[in-house]
Design an enzyme around this catalytic site. Structure first.
Site, mmCIF file in Angstrom:
data_model
loop_
_atom_site.group_PDB
_atom_site.id
_atom_site.type_symbol
_atom_site.label_atom_id
_atom_site.label_comp_id
_atom_site.label_asym_id
_atom_site.label_seq_id
_atom_site.Cartn_x
_atom_site.Cartn_y
_atom_site.Cartn_z
ATOM 1 N N SER A 1 -0.012 0.004 -7.658
ATOM 2 C CA SER A 1 -0.190 1.363 -8.195
ATOM 3 C C SER A 1 1.065 2.216 -8.034
ATOM 4 O O SER A 1 1.184 3.273 -8.650
ATOM 5 C CB SER A 1 -1.374 2.055 -7.511
ATOM 6 N N CYS A 2 2.036 1.747 -7.226
ATOM 7 C CA CYS A 2 3.262 2.538 -7.034
ATOM 8 C C CYS A 2 4.168 2.511 -8.271
ATOM 9 O O CYS A 2 5.189 3.189 -8.302
ATOM 10 C CB CYS A 2 4.033 2.039 -5.825
#
Length: 313
Positions: free
Chosen positions: A109-110
């Site tokens: 998700s980064c």
């Protein structure tokens, strides 16, 4: 995938890879290939090429990566971008060369911009600046997504990408020096209970919100998408719900059975205010998570106690 299809799981000993392996085995898949990092260095192009030539896997789950917390990502920036790019490049390119039927690349998700609108939609990729501390890792993961997309466009490869939210589950890391928030809280409350400590210390205000998905749900989602999805667009995988870190701490405290106080160390940072995945696309493809957070943490804590060799309270 047929039950006897030859399936290679890169990174089978990590939390994500082991969850995919458990799910496949539970469903009756019998021809799963694995290699430890000591047996096959995925950063080595010649070794990876020889492996694919010898084994000729039909399906590949690319869950291998160099991972770490905020501090490691920030200190070892060169290692994180170099090693992750090498792993991805070697596995994806050799999957193309050896005519793998389908590959799934697992990101993080980064990859999303630091200030992307919440919840995070797949369309937000590359619309703004990344979080600076883990930018090298995020850039490597974005390159993996674009590599799968490019091999699909140029060569017609059935390579897909998925982006999991924050994971927890078996094979998690409970070392307080480099663990993520949920296993860290389990460790802190467990140790405080065992040692009759009067309080547990938390970083920051506890106001940031986070989403969590049990690794077994992720494993199920990955196998489901490998069998049903072949689009170019990558897919967010999450629960679609979040809670504050303080509420998470209270939930862990309840499950562990610790009766002391929670103190906030306000000298420590809060981090990003919110990181919630938009999972409407995943839901439209026919998959939804099954393990709710309280049930999942209870299972994880039971597993943690067994491995710690302590009495079950």
């Amino acid at each position: 995938m047929d039950l006897n299809s030859k399936i290679y799981i890169a990174g089978h000993r990590g939390m994500v890879g082991s969850a995919i392996m458990r799910n496949l085995e539970k469903k009756g898949f019998t021809n799963i290939i694995t290699r430890t990092s000591a047996e096959l260095d995925l950063r080595d192009s010649q070794s990876v090429n020889a492996f694919f030539c010898d084994e000729k896997p039909e399906f590949v789950f690319l869950a291998a990566a160099k991972v770490g917390g905020i501090q490691a990502n920030n200190i070892y920036r060169a290692d994180f971008i170099y090693e992750n790019l090498m792993i991805q490049n070697n596995v994806i390119h050799n999957s193309y060369l050896s005519a793998v039927k389908k590959l799934m690349f697992l990101g993080s998700s980064c990859i999303y911009p630091k200030l992307a609108p919440q919840p995070l939609k797949e369309e937000s990729l590359l619309t703004g600046l990344l979080e600076e501390t883990n930018e090298p890792y995020a850039i490597a993961k974005i390159a993996g997504i674009k590599m799968c997309e490019s091999y699909k466009r140029q060569y017609g490869c059935d390579f897909i990408s998925v982006m999991p939210t924050n994971m927890y589950g078996p094979n998690d890391n409970y070392n307080l020096n480099n663990s993520h928030v949920l296993p860290a809280l389990i460790r802190k409350f467990h140790d405080a209970k065992e040692n009759n400590l009067p309080f547990v210390e938390m970083w920051g205000t506890g106001k940031p919100m986070r989403e969590f998905l049990h690794a077994d749900d992720l494993g199920d989602a990955c196998v489901y998408l490998m069998n049903t999805y072949n689009g170019e667009k990558f897919v967010n995988i999450g629960s679609g719900t979040d809670l504050t870190i303080k509420d998470l701490a209270l939930l862990v405290q309840k499950i562990v059975g610790y009766v002391g106080e929670i103190k906030h160390d306000l000298s420590k940072p809060d981090g990003t205010p919110r990181k919630l995945m938009d999972v409407s696309f995943l839901h439209s493809l026919g998959w939804k998570h099954k393990i709710e957070l309280e049930d999942g943490i209870t299972m994880v804590y039971d597993d943690f106690k067994k491995k710690e060799g302590v009495k079950a309270w």
